[in-house]
Design a protein around this motif. Sequence first.
Motif, short mmCIF file in Angstrom:
data_model
loop_
_atom_site.label_atom_id
_atom_site.label_comp_id
_atom_site.label_asym_id
_atom_site.label_seq_id
_atom_site.Cartn_x
_atom_site.Cartn_y
_atom_site.Cartn_z
N GLU A 96 0.83 -1.21 0.00
CA GLU A 96 0.00 0.00 0.00
C GLU A 96 0.86 1.26 0.00
N CYS A 97 1.93 1.24 0.78
CA CYS A 97 2.85 2.38 0.81
C CYS A 97 3.44 2.63 -0.57
N LEU A 98 3.93 1.60 -1.21
CA LEU A 98 4.53 1.75 -2.53
C LEU A 98 3.52 2.25 -3.56
N ALA A 99 2.31 1.69 -3.52
CA ALA A 99 1.30 2.05 -4.51
C ALA A 99 0.79 3.47 -4.33
N LYS A 100 0.71 3.94 -3.09
CA LYS A 100 0.21 5.29 -2.83
C LYS A 100 1.29 6.36 -3.02
N VAL A 101 2.50 6.07 -2.60
CA VAL A 101 3.57 7.06 -2.68
C VAL A 101 4.14 7.12 -4.10
N ARG A 102 4.20 5.99 -4.79
CA ARG A 102 4.78 5.91 -6.13
C ARG A 102 6.17 6.57 -6.17
N PRO A 103 7.06 6.15 -5.28
CA PRO A 103 8.37 6.80 -5.20
C PRO A 103 9.23 6.50 -6.41
N ASP A 104 10.21 7.35 -6.65
CA ASP A 104 11.18 7.09 -7.70
C ASP A 104 12.09 5.94 -7.32
N TRP A 105 12.33 5.76 -5.99
CA TRP A 105 13.31 4.79 -5.54
C TRP A 105 12.85 4.25 -4.18
N ALA A 106 12.93 2.93 -4.00
CA ALA A 106 12.54 2.32 -2.74
C ALA A 106 13.44 1.13 -2.42
N SER A 107 13.69 0.92 -1.13
CA SER A 107 14.39 -0.29 -0.70
C SER A 107 13.36 -1.30 -0.22
N ILE A 108 13.54 -2.55 -0.65
CA ILE A 108 12.59 -3.62 -0.35
C ILE A 108 13.37 -4.88 0.01
N SER A 109 13.06 -5.46 1.14
CA SER A 109 13.71 -6.70 1.58
C SER A 109 12.98 -7.90 1.00
N VAL A 110 13.69 -8.74 0.24
CA VAL A 110 13.06 -9.95 -0.29
C VAL A 110 12.62 -10.86 0.85
N ARG A 111 13.37 -10.85 1.93
CA ARG A 111 13.02 -11.68 3.10
C ARG A 111 11.66 -11.26 3.66
N GLU A 112 11.42 -9.97 3.70
CA GLU A 112 10.15 -9.50 4.24
C GLU A 112 8.99 -9.80 3.29
N ILE A 113 9.19 -9.61 1.99
CA ILE A 113 8.11 -9.88 1.04
C ILE A 113 7.78 -11.36 1.01
N ALA A 114 8.75 -12.22 1.31
CA ALA A 114 8.53 -13.66 1.32
C ALA A 114 7.58 -14.09 2.43
N ARG A 115 7.24 -13.19 3.34
CA ARG A 115 6.22 -13.52 4.35
C ARG A 115 4.85 -13.71 3.70
N ALA A 116 4.64 -13.10 2.54
CA ALA A 116 3.38 -13.26 1.78
C ALA A 116 3.75 -13.46 0.32
N PRO A 117 4.30 -14.61 -0.03
CA PRO A 117 4.82 -14.82 -1.40
C PRO A 117 3.76 -14.65 -2.48
N GLU A 118 2.50 -14.83 -2.11
CA GLU A 118 1.43 -14.66 -3.10
C GLU A 118 1.28 -13.22 -3.55
N MET A 119 1.86 -12.27 -2.80
CA MET A 119 1.79 -10.85 -3.16
C MET A 119 3.01 -10.37 -3.91
N ALA A 120 4.05 -11.18 -3.99
CA ALA A 120 5.33 -10.73 -4.52
C ALA A 120 5.23 -10.25 -5.97
N GLN A 121 4.57 -11.04 -6.82
CA GLN A 121 4.50 -10.68 -8.23
C GLN A 121 3.76 -9.35 -8.43
N LYS A 122 2.68 -9.16 -7.67
CA LYS A 122 1.92 -7.91 -7.77
C LYS A 122 2.76 -6.73 -7.29
N LEU A 123 3.50 -6.92 -6.20
CA LEU A 123 4.29 -5.83 -5.65
C LEU A 123 5.40 -5.40 -6.60
N TYR A 124 6.19 -6.35 -7.09
CA TYR A 124 7.28 -5.97 -7.99
C TYR A 124 6.75 -5.52 -9.35
#
Length: 256
Positions: A96-124
């Motif tokens: 939600e943060c990424l989609a609302k802010v639409r930043p030019d640059w963001a840091s994202i931990s793969v370890r954290e996104i792996a907590r909900a792997p079903e969301m990974a493809q949508k997020l990236y």
Amino acid sequence: MDHSYIMVAPNGARRGKADHPALPVTLQDTVETAKSCQIAGAQALHLHVRDAKGGHSLDAGRYLEALAELAVQVPAMRVQITTEAAGIFDVAAQFECLAKVRPDWASISVREIARAPEMAQKLYGTCAEQGTEVQHILYNTEDIALLRDWQSRGIIHTAPEARQGSVLFVLGRYSDGQISEPSDLDPFLAALPDASRWMICAFGPQEHACLAAAAQRGGDLRVGFENSLCNAQDIMHETNASSVAALRELLQGNPA
């Protein structure tokens, strides 16, 4: 002349004024820190925003306000937002943060996104669609294996125009006392020798030594109070800017 790319990470998600009186918490603190760090030699800022009580926040409104103010006050300084969960936020909140802010640059931990792997493809995929450059946060070689798997499966985009090729190696995050040393970089580079662009951060009094070693090997550098408050003598830096300045001096062959 040293031409290393330096990002300052001035606060992080967990530290506050009790840890260091010069650690920025408010937006005004952050702006003033950005200004002084740019003068000291930092080209980029790793941005954390805080809530009204000083706690870690992924609030889109606070991010948008901070990004707008920094664009006015330090227009030449590139700003990267964090999506760090810090044990507070789930993957849905990070998305939600990424989609609302639409930043030019963001840091994202793969370890954290792996907590909900079903969301990974949508997020990236959303990052690629909206033009957000992703820096993948990697804590160990297991994270690198996950990154490679997701790249091979098309979850993380590998086309250059998607801007999902850069990584941050975190040295010493899970070591005893969170103390890093330059040799901690070796396993990362051995596991990901073809990284298109890599950066490191490091914990403890050898932070600058680790960063200098990385610079000699072609890496970008992240320095600041998020990772270390002290110099090689285990004495606290006066400010984030003084840490940036001391690192620049070390890189130029003039250690304090």
